[in-house]
Write an enzyme that holds these catalytic residues in place. Structure first.
Site, PDB file in Angstrom:
ATOM      1  N   ASP A 164       0.830  -1.198   0.000  1.00 19.26           N
ATOM      2  CA  ASP A 164       0.000   0.000   0.000  1.00 19.26           C
ATOM      3  C   ASP A 164       0.874   1.262   0.000  1.00 19.26           C
ATOM      4  O   ASP A 164       1.920   1.297   0.650  1.00 19.26           O
ATOM      5  CB  ASP A 164      -0.861  -0.016   1.270  1.00 19.26           C
ATOM      6  CG  ASP A 164      -1.665   1.254   1.412  1.00 19.26           C
ATOM      7  OD1 ASP A 164      -2.570   1.455   0.588  1.00 19.26           O
ATOM      8  OD2 ASP A 164      -1.343   2.046   2.311  1.00 19.26           O
ATOM      9  N   GLU A 200       1.608  -0.324  -4.902  1.00 21.33           N
ATOM     10  CA  GLU A 200       0.670   0.725  -5.282  1.00 21.33           C
ATOM     11  C   GLU A 200       1.448   2.013  -5.489  1.00 21.33           C
ATOM     12  O   GLU A 200       1.882   2.644  -4.537  1.00 21.33           O
ATOM     13  CB  GLU A 200      -0.389   0.938  -4.207  1.00 21.33           C
ATOM     14  CG  GLU A 200      -1.397   1.971  -4.639  1.00 21.33           C
ATOM     15  CD  GLU A 200      -2.111   2.649  -3.486  1.00 21.33           C
ATOM     16  OE1 GLU A 200      -1.583   2.643  -2.363  1.00 21.33           O
ATOM     17  OE2 GLU A 200      -3.199   3.191  -3.717  1.00 21.33           O
TER      18      GLU A 200
HETATM   19  O1  LIG Z   1     -10.093  11.816   1.918  1.00 20.93           O
HETATM   20  C1  LIG Z   1      -9.431  10.890   2.291  1.00 20.93           C
HETATM   21  N1  LIG Z   1      -8.124  10.724   1.931  1.00 20.93           N
HETATM   22  C2  LIG Z   1      -7.419  11.677   1.071  1.00 20.93           C
HETATM   23  C3  LIG Z   1      -7.476  11.192  -0.387  1.00 20.93           C
HETATM   24  C4  LIG Z   1      -6.918   9.775  -0.499  1.00 20.93           C
HETATM   25  O2  LIG Z   1      -5.541   9.788  -0.080  1.00 20.93           O
HETATM   26  C5  LIG Z   1      -4.983   8.636   0.428  1.00 20.93           C
HETATM   27  C6  LIG Z   1      -4.121   7.879  -0.347  1.00 20.93           C
HETATM   28  C7  LIG Z   1      -3.725   8.231  -1.680  1.00 20.93           C
HETATM   29  C8  LIG Z   1      -4.649   8.536  -2.680  1.00 20.93           C
HETATM   30  C9  LIG Z   1      -4.193   8.885  -3.949  1.00 20.93           C
HETATM   31  C10 LIG Z   1      -2.824   8.941  -4.209  1.00 20.93           C
HETATM   32  O3  LIG Z   1      -2.331   9.285  -5.453  1.00 20.93           O
HETATM   33  C11 LIG Z   1      -1.921   8.609  -3.220  1.00 20.93           C
HETATM   34  O4  LIG Z   1      -0.594   8.629  -3.537  1.00 20.93           O
HETATM   35  C12 LIG Z   1      -2.345   8.263  -1.961  1.00 20.93           C
HETATM   36  O5  LIG Z   1      -3.536   6.731   0.124  1.00 20.93           O
HETATM   37  C13 LIG Z   1      -3.780   6.315   1.398  1.00 20.93           C
HETATM   38  C14 LIG Z   1      -3.149   5.145   1.833  1.00 20.93           C
HETATM   39  C15 LIG Z   1      -3.372   4.694   3.125  1.00 20.93           C
HETATM   40  O6  LIG Z   1      -2.769   3.557   3.535  1.00 20.93           O
HETATM   41  C16 LIG Z   1      -4.205   5.387   3.998  1.00 20.93           C
HETATM   42  C17 LIG Z   1      -4.832   6.553   3.558  1.00 20.93           C
HETATM   43  O7  LIG Z   1      -5.638   7.249   4.406  1.00 20.93           O
HETATM   44  C18 LIG Z   1      -4.631   7.038   2.254  1.00 20.93           C
HETATM   45  C19 LIG Z   1      -5.273   8.241   1.769  1.00 20.93           C
HETATM   46  O8  LIG Z   1      -6.048   8.880   2.509  1.00 20.93           O
HETATM   47  C20 LIG Z   1     -10.061   9.787   3.192  1.00 20.93           C
HETATM   48  C21 LIG Z   1     -10.081  10.231   4.620  1.00 20.93           C
HETATM   49  C22 LIG Z   1      -8.759   9.675   5.158  1.00 20.93           C
HETATM   50  C23 LIG Z   1      -8.605   8.348   4.485  1.00 20.93           C
HETATM   51  N2  LIG Z   1      -9.261   8.596   3.208  1.00 20.93           N
HETATM   52  C24 LIG Z   1      -9.125   7.848   2.080  1.00 20.93           C
HETATM   53  O9  LIG Z   1      -9.751   8.191   1.076  1.00 20.93           O
HETATM   54  C25 LIG Z   1      -8.198   6.657   2.025  1.00 20.93           C
HETATM   55  C26 LIG Z   1      -7.693   6.354   0.793  1.00 20.93           C
HETATM   56  C27 LIG Z   1      -6.792   5.220   0.527  1.00 20.93           C
HETATM   57  C28 LIG Z   1      -6.509   4.229   1.455  1.00 20.93           C
HETATM   58  C29 LIG Z   1      -5.677   3.177   1.095  1.00 20.93           C
HETATM   59  C30 LIG Z   1      -5.124   3.139  -0.191  1.00 20.93           C
HETATM   60  O10 LIG Z   1      -4.299   2.101  -0.581  1.00 20.93           O
HETATM   61  C31 LIG Z   1      -5.400   4.174  -1.104  1.00 20.93           C
HETATM   62  O11 LIG Z   1      -4.832   4.085  -2.330  1.00 20.93           O
HETATM   63  C32 LIG Z   1      -6.218   5.189  -0.751  1.00 20.93           C
END
Ligand SMILES: O=C(NCCCOc1c(-c2ccc(O)c(O)c2)oc2cc(O)cc(O)c2c1=O)[C@@H]1CCCN1C(=O)/C=C/c1ccc(O)c(O)c1
Ligand SMILES: [Ca+2]
Length: 450
Positions: A164, A200
């Site tokens: 991740d 990822e």
């Molecule tokens: O709005 C949110 N997040 C901001 C937009 C998504 O950004 C995240 C990315 C992410 C998104 C896009 C990118 O290009 C990037 O480099 C990173 O990776 C993560 C990985 C994690 O282990 C834990 C996280 O909270 C995130 C995360 O918030 C909501 C609230 C917090 C968790 N979350 C989320 O939406 C959680 C999303 C999430 C969780 C696990 C993942 O593997 C993931 O790809 C996204």
């Protein structure tokens, strides 16, 4: 509690169906139980809503016995940003960077800085993704704890890992960590087998962090694949352009990547304003997955399977805090709020199609010059797709003469077809009809003949 079959997604490659499971490390409990609470570790104990250590060990054993390889989602970039419940094992204090159940302390994290500028590779790795305390994987002790966690999973019989947020970890640190993980458990794998890593690295092309940086020591999830197929099968890019689908589209070489249409993240957030297909657009989704499975590009294809949701934070079906598993209905689809895309006949039929045509080249490419295409795979299989206008044409299928079951409109069972039957003549030609308003696709192969 049993571990759910196919928590988040199933990955398919020729030799075996492989199954990605939600992060097995103990995570923080957030009131509304959003799906992403699983991505906020408080320890590396193998205890989550999906089950405890005994349940995890049992599920992995059963899957290996059934020829399904298990790949846990590894969250090693960061720790939880919120306090645990305060009970003994779920206790942590992010403010002071204290995670006693690992244990981790202040010295194991990067100096706190917010991640704002994705154009700065150092900031992307050293600062805090959405405020999550960022582990310093260059520290020997941090590497030791992560390797210990990964070796514990290897002992249970996993075949590798989804890494991740790999984009947020320095490639050199990941390479050092992977190199220290032991060989796979010989109870389930040949001696000297190495874990398979797929990372990822979200990179749609404009990112400062390049996915190629992660290829020397593992595979990378190919986000552009799902992005482009979602555009094409929603009518935003004529299907005729798919004639050279693959590396000429900027996709990574098949053996370096894991291709997919959607994942837990893209199905909710999409990217760059483009809707990435999911069960919510089920017809186009099935067409895009059928194309992915029919096309020779892609060594390992990943298929998502999960639960239905209304809002983007919604977590899995709930049973008093634990996860409510799927029931199976008489028509073999799932209940209890689980979609189980892998049980849709158009999808599991195309998994079989991919196995039947394995190793054959694409041939007999046809297009109406716009939104209708067809092609064969050697003399083993043939597919046709239309995004606009019905297909009604005599086409070269490349197949031996015979009557073939269309595996999109039905299944092949008791030596009969429940859907369309396609008659191929002695020269390999057949009258192909595909209704754009119904399935929009047709697929036949030599193991489904009547
Ligand atoms: O709005 C949110 N997040 C901001 C937009 C998504 O950004 C995240 C990315 C992410 C998104 C896009 C990118 O290009 C990037 O480099 C990173 O990776 C993560 C990985 C994690 O282990 C834990 C996280 O909270 C995130 C995360 O918030 C909501 C609230 C917090 C968790 N979350 C989320 O939406 C959680 C999303 C999430 C969780 C696990 C993942 O593997 C993931 O790809 C996204
Ligand atoms: Ca980091």
């Amino acid at each position: 509690m049993i571990w759910l079959q196919g928590d988040l997604s199933l990955a398919l490659c020729y030799e075996k169906i492989i199954k990605l499971i939600s992060p097995p490390s103990e995570n923080v409990i957030i009131n509304a139980r959003p799906w992403w609470e699983r991505y906020q570790p408080v320890s590396y104990h193998l205890k989550t809503r999906s089950g405890n250590l005994a349940a995890l060990r049992d599920m992995i054993r059963r899957c290996n016995k059934a020829g399904v390889r298990v790949y846990p989602d590894l969250v090693i970039n960061h720790m939880s940003a919120t306090r645990g419940t305060g009970t003994a094992e779920n206790n942590c204090d992010p403010g002071s960077r204290s995670y006693p159940a690992v244990p981790y302390g202040g010295g194991d994290f990067h100096r706190s800085c917010p991640l704002n500028n994705y154009g700065d590779p150092a900031e992307v790795r050293n600062c805090e993704l959405v405020g999550l305390p960022d582990l310093d994987q260059s520290k020997q002790y941090v590497r030791d704890k992560i390797v210990e966690y990964m070796n514990h999973l290897v002992d249970l019989g996993v075949a590798g890992f989804r890494v991740d947020a790999a984009k947020h970890i320095w490639p050199a640190d990941l390479e050092a960590i992977y190199g220290r993980v032991k060989n796979l458990n010989t109870e389930f794998f040949p001696a000297n087998s190495r874990p398979f890593y797929y990372q990822e690295v979200v990179d749609f092309g404009g990112d400062a962090v390049k996915r190629e940086e992660y290829l020397g020591f593992g595979n990378v999830l190919e986000f552009r694949h799902g992005f482009e197929l979602s555009k094409a099968f929603q009518g935003n890019n004529p299907l005729k352009y798919l004639h050279n689908w693959g590396t000429e589209w900027g996709l990574m070489k098949p053996h370096d990547s894991v291709v997919f249409v959607e994942n837990h993240d893209t199905q909710r957030s999409g990217s760059g304003g483009i809707t990435i297909l999911s069960y919510k657009q089920s017809k186009q989704y099935k067409m895009a997955v059928a194309f992915m499975l029919a096309h020779p590009h892609g060594h390992t294809t990943k298929l998502f399977s999960g639960y239905s949701y209304n809002n983007n934070d919604q977590g899995p079906p709930n049973n008093n805090g634990e996860i409510l598993g799927p029931g199976v209905k008489p028509d073999n689809t799932c209940s209890n709020g689980w979609v189980c895309e892998h049980r849709w006949s158009q999808i599991y039929n195309m998994v079989e199609f991919r196995n039947v045509v394995h190793g054959t080249p694409m041939a007999n490419w046809w297009t109406d010059g716009n939104q209708q295409i067809a092609f064969s795979r050697g003399n083993k299989g043939f597919v046709a797709f239309t995004v606009s206008g019905d297909i009604n044409a005599d086409l070269q299928t490349g197949l031996p003469a015979g009557s073939y079951c269309d595996l999109i409109t039905g299944i092949h069972i008791n030596n009969s077809c429940t859907g369309k039957v396609v008659k191929v003549d002695g020269s390999g030609r057949a009258h192909i009809q595909v209704n754009a308003a119904l399935d929009g696709a047709l697929a036949i192969h030599v193991n489904a003949r009547v």
